[in-house]
Design an enzyme around this catalytic site. Structure first.
Site, mmCIF file in Angstrom:
data_model
loop_
_atom_site.group_PDB
_atom_site.id
_atom_site.type_symbol
_atom_site.label_atom_id
_atom_site.label_comp_id
_atom_site.label_asym_id
_atom_site.label_seq_id
_atom_site.Cartn_x
_atom_site.Cartn_y
_atom_site.Cartn_z
ATOM 1 N N ASP A 56 0.855 -1.203 0.000
ATOM 2 C CA ASP A 56 0.000 0.000 0.000
ATOM 3 C C ASP A 56 0.881 1.239 0.000
ATOM 4 O O ASP A 56 2.063 1.174 0.362
ATOM 5 C CB ASP A 56 -0.954 0.015 1.206
ATOM 6 C CG ASP A 56 -0.246 0.149 2.547
ATOM 7 O OD1 ASP A 56 0.810 -0.505 2.737
ATOM 8 O OD2 ASP A 56 -0.724 0.901 3.416
ATOM 9 N N ASP A 70 8.773 3.683 -1.161
ATOM 10 C CA ASP A 70 8.016 3.297 0.046
ATOM 11 C C ASP A 70 6.676 2.709 -0.349
ATOM 12 O O ASP A 70 5.715 3.427 -0.512
ATOM 13 C CB ASP A 70 7.854 4.539 0.925
ATOM 14 C CG ASP A 70 7.167 4.249 2.251
ATOM 15 O OD1 ASP A 70 7.041 3.062 2.610
ATOM 16 O OD2 ASP A 70 6.768 5.216 2.919
ATOM 17 N N GLU A 87 0.065 -0.854 5.906
ATOM 18 C CA GLU A 87 1.138 -0.272 6.718
ATOM 19 C C GLU A 87 0.953 1.229 6.883
ATOM 20 O O GLU A 87 1.134 1.783 7.969
ATOM 21 C CB GLU A 87 2.511 -0.567 6.097
ATOM 22 C CG GLU A 87 3.682 -0.356 7.058
ATOM 23 C CD GLU A 87 4.159 1.079 7.182
ATOM 24 O OE1 GLU A 87 4.830 1.398 8.178
ATOM 25 O OE2 GLU A 87 3.869 1.904 6.294
ATOM 26 N N GLU A 88 0.567 1.878 5.795
ATOM 27 C CA GLU A 88 0.463 3.348 5.849
ATOM 28 C C GLU A 88 -0.740 3.827 6.656
ATOM 29 O O GLU A 88 -0.911 5.020 6.872
ATOM 30 C CB GLU A 88 0.422 3.927 4.425
ATOM 31 C CG GLU A 88 1.667 3.635 3.579
ATOM 32 C CD GLU A 88 2.938 4.339 4.063
ATOM 33 O OE1 GLU A 88 2.926 4.958 5.145
ATOM 34 O OE2 GLU A 88 3.950 4.244 3.345
ATOM 35 N N HIS A 140 -20.667 36.032 15.196
ATOM 36 C CA HIS A 140 -20.194 37.275 14.585
ATOM 37 C C HIS A 140 -18.984 37.742 15.403
ATOM 38 O O HIS A 140 -19.075 37.898 16.628
ATOM 39 C CB HIS A 140 -21.325 38.312 14.636
ATOM 40 C CG HIS A 140 -21.017 39.555 13.876
ATOM 41 N ND1 HIS A 140 -20.060 40.455 14.294
ATOM 42 C CD2 HIS A 140 -21.540 40.061 12.725
ATOM 43 C CE1 HIS A 140 -20.006 41.471 13.441
ATOM 44 N NE2 HIS A 140 -20.900 41.234 12.452
ATOM 45 N N THR A 196 -16.030 37.613 8.748
ATOM 46 C CA THR A 196 -15.814 37.921 10.163
ATOM 47 C C THR A 196 -16.563 36.911 11.008
ATOM 48 O O THR A 196 -17.779 36.955 11.138
ATOM 49 C CB THR A 196 -16.288 39.350 10.486
ATOM 50 O OG1 THR A 196 -17.605 39.513 9.948
ATOM 51 C CG2 THR A 196 -15.358 40.387 9.872
ATOM 52 N N ARG A 229 6.596 11.164 18.103
ATOM 53 C CA ARG A 229 7.493 10.032 17.824
ATOM 54 C C ARG A 229 8.161 9.637 19.125
ATOM 55 O O ARG A 229 8.620 10.491 19.888
ATOM 56 C CB ARG A 229 8.544 10.436 16.793
ATOM 57 C CG ARG A 229 7.974 10.803 15.439
ATOM 58 C CD ARG A 229 7.528 9.581 14.653
ATOM 59 N NE ARG A 229 6.760 9.996 13.477
ATOM 60 C CZ ARG A 229 6.436 9.211 12.476
ATOM 61 N NH1 ARG A 229 6.789 7.930 12.494
ATOM 62 N NH2 ARG A 229 5.742 9.652 11.464
ATOM 63 N N SER A 259 8.708 5.208 11.584
ATOM 64 C CA SER A 259 8.123 4.124 12.378
ATOM 65 C C SER A 259 7.622 2.997 11.482
ATOM 66 O O SER A 259 7.088 3.246 10.401
ATOM 67 C CB SER A 259 6.926 4.647 13.178
ATOM 68 O OG SER A 259 7.271 5.803 13.897
ATOM 69 N N HIS A 283 6.284 9.867 0.881
ATOM 70 C CA HIS A 283 5.098 10.573 1.418
ATOM 71 C C HIS A 283 4.936 11.967 0.807
ATOM 72 O O HIS A 283 3.980 12.663 1.123
ATOM 73 C CB HIS A 283 5.121 10.697 2.949
ATOM 74 C CG HIS A 283 5.027 9.389 3.673
ATOM 75 N ND1 HIS A 283 4.469 9.269 4.929
ATOM 76 C CD2 HIS A 283 5.405 8.136 3.328
ATOM 77 C CE1 HIS A 283 4.531 8.011 5.329
ATOM 78 N NE2 HIS A 283 5.105 7.298 4.363
HETATM 79 N N1 BES Z 1 8.707 3.110 5.479
HETATM 80 C C1 BES Z 1 8.118 4.052 6.367
HETATM 81 C C2 BES Z 1 8.889 4.224 7.653
HETATM 82 C C3 BES Z 1 10.304 4.718 7.513
HETATM 83 C C4 BES Z 1 10.678 5.575 6.505
HETATM 84 C C5 BES Z 1 11.236 4.310 8.425
HETATM 85 C C6 BES Z 1 11.992 5.998 6.391
HETATM 86 C C7 BES Z 1 12.528 4.748 8.327
HETATM 87 C C8 BES Z 1 12.908 5.589 7.302
HETATM 88 C C9 BES Z 1 6.692 3.611 6.660
HETATM 89 O O1 BES Z 1 6.001 3.260 5.497
HETATM 90 C C10 BES Z 1 5.930 4.751 7.266
HETATM 91 O O2 BES Z 1 5.747 5.734 6.604
HETATM 92 N N2 BES Z 1 5.473 4.597 8.508
HETATM 93 C C11 BES Z 1 4.607 5.554 9.142
HETATM 94 C C12 BES Z 1 3.927 4.958 10.320
HETATM 95 C C13 BES Z 1 2.513 4.559 10.143
HETATM 96 C C14 BES Z 1 1.885 4.138 11.422
HETATM 97 C C15 BES Z 1 1.652 5.407 9.307
HETATM 98 C C16 BES Z 1 5.395 6.721 9.654
HETATM 99 O O3 BES Z 1 6.564 6.589 10.056
HETATM 100 O O4 BES Z 1 4.809 7.812 9.688
HETATM 101 MN MN MN Z 2 7.119 2.014 4.296
HETATM 102 MN MN MN Z 3 5.381 5.159 4.509
#
Ligand code: BES
Ligand code: MN
Ligand code: MN
Length: 457
Positions: A88, A119, A152-153, A212, A314, A327, A398, A426
């Protein structure tokens, strides 16, 4: 191994062609509009795995998007590698900032431009093609299991149950994942830490309706103002997060370890230049790399409310909203941090407003060992293909399922990623170097060979 490597070299165009097919499927997991496309991507992965020689391939339906499983068991006495990845992708928005359409992959300057190119479609596909290359040349040295998910995303919300319900099927010796970055194409690295995540949404309500801004302004709390003040109060002058208890479980890293980390090549000048910023910003007493690896963070992902249409209206709005990601680092836990955040925001809110905190997905931080057989196998594999020993690094992103794998299956992961932080994952114009794609395919068979050999001893 020579046969495998020459197979890889001679199939480069074919591999790219197939990857392009996968990249053309807009498998955006967050948006229900793409549900059928997510399924199509799962079908593609499963067919491609079968063609490569995988057995027991199954598209496992979940409450959300499907999980693709496949395996090749060559000999029960050999070690088993569980390969995890995701097919995904993130939404492609904002579309107008892409130089070419996100789901029509193109090659420019030796890079593949498309949503998911790095990714994680490009990276998970490296494993499928490395597997094919080993299979076609009778060179597979370990048993392999593939677990490729479609959520995952969006926080891997259904994968946890799948893992808990399929422990026997997922039995393995190690997990191998390519979904992270390296320092640079000439500075290979292996990720040994990922941050965890607490994601929350905040809704601040003032008066029961939009008012208002002249008639009521000055006498009734404005929820946007209050939300901004609450957010501003959540960091002090040292950019230290002020949520009570937030740092209680943070493991402080020793001076030696920090000195070791600081040896990794990094140019602050290049970093600023790349982002077109005049200065960096963050917690006092820590370097840029430390701020994104061994320290937790608090970031606004979105904030809205009131009138944002054309011209002026307004209005004293009734509501204001924010989405916030925190994080986390060892030993913080997402449930505890989310609860602390909620308590903090409710306690600092003035009586003139109501605050509602809605937790979204979370995930726990992880640190993986560098003294394991699997790490050594990965390090030696990269040393072979890059001609340089990789540097262990901790990263800021993450992958929540990594901690869950450890908890539920008792398995450690090796985070053998081939992306670059500059790949714009992203973001608009996500890309992945053909160099990185091919290096990944070349490196993975060495990992399998090394791992089988080291496990024998
Ligand atoms: N592949 C990434 C995580 C990542 C990117 C780790 C670059 C280290 C370096 C993964 O697909 C991702 O984007 N994870 C999300 C977490 C999720 C719960 C949506 C993130 O890190 O925001
Ligand atoms: Mn990823
Ligand atoms: Mn990602």
């Amino acid at each position: 191994m020579e046969k495998v490597q020459s197979y890889i070299a001679s199939h480069k165009d074919q591999f790219l062609k197939e990857l392009f097919e996968l990249l053309r499927i807009p498998s955006v997991s967050a948006d229900s509009k793409y549900k059928d496309d997510v399924q199509k991507a799962a079908d593609f992965i499963s067919k491609n795995l079968i063609a490569a020689g995988a057995e027991k391939v199954e598209i496992c339906q979940t409450k959300g998007h499907p999980i693709v499983y496949g395996e090749k068991i060559i000999d029960a006495s050999l070690p088993t590698v569980l390969v995890y990845g995701h097919y995904d992708v993130q939404p492609a928005d904002p579309l107008d900032l892409w130089h070419s359409p996100p789901f029509e992959p193109v090659i420019k300057d030796e890079k593949i431009y498309a949503r998911g190119s790095c990714d994680d479609k490009g990276q998970v596909f490296m494993h499928m093609k490395a597997f094919e290359s080993m299979m076609k040349n009778q060179a597979l040295s370990c048993n392999v299991k593939f677990l490729i998910e479609g959520e995952e995303e969006v926080g891997s919300v259904n994968l946890g149950d799948f893992v808990r319900n399929n422990k026997a099927r997922l039995k393995a010796d190690v997990i191998l994942i390519s979904d992270t970055s390296m320092i640079a194409n000439d500075v290979p690295s292996i990720t040994v830490g990922l941050r965890g995540l607490s994601y929350v949404e905040v809704e601040v309500t003032g008066p029961n309706r939009d008012l208002h801004s002249g008639v009521y302004g000055g006498a009734v709390a404005n929820p946007i103002q209050v939300l901004c003040e609450m957010i501003a109060a959540t960091k002090d002058e040292n950019n230290h997060i002020t949520i009570p208890g937030f740092y209680d479980d943070v493991v402080e890293i020793s001076a030696e370890e920090r000195a070791e980390m600081a040896k990794a090549p990094f140019s602050l000048e290049d970093y600023k230049k790349d982002l077109q910023i005049n200065d960096v910003h963050g917690e006092s007493g820590f370097t840029t790399n430390e701020r994104t690896s061994i320290r937790p963070s608090f970031e606004l992902n979105g904030i809205w409310g009131g009138y944002i249409g054309e011209g002026a209206k307004t209005v004293l709005p009734s509501k204001a909203f924010a989405k916030i990601s925190m994080r986390l680092v060892p030993n913080q836990t997402s449930d505890k941090i989310t609860a602390l955040f909620q308590k903090h925001f409710e306690s600092i809110a003035p009586k003139s407003v109501k605050v509602k905190v809605t937790p979204h997905h979370g995930g726990e931080p992880v640190v993986t060992p560098t003294d394991s057989i699997a790490y050594k196998a990965a390090s030696a594999a990269m040393e072979t293909t890059f001609g340089k020993k990789p540097i262990p690094t901790r990263e800021g992103g993450s992958i929540p399922i990594v901690a869950l794998f450890e908890r539920e299956l008792g398995l450690k992961s090796v985070l053998l990623g081939f992306g670059l932080n500059s790949d714009d994952i992203h973001s608009p114009n996500e890309h992945y170097g053909i160099f990185n794609f091919m290096k990944g395919i070349e490196t993975i068979p060495y990992f399998f060979r090394n791992y089988a050999e080291l496990m024998k001893k």
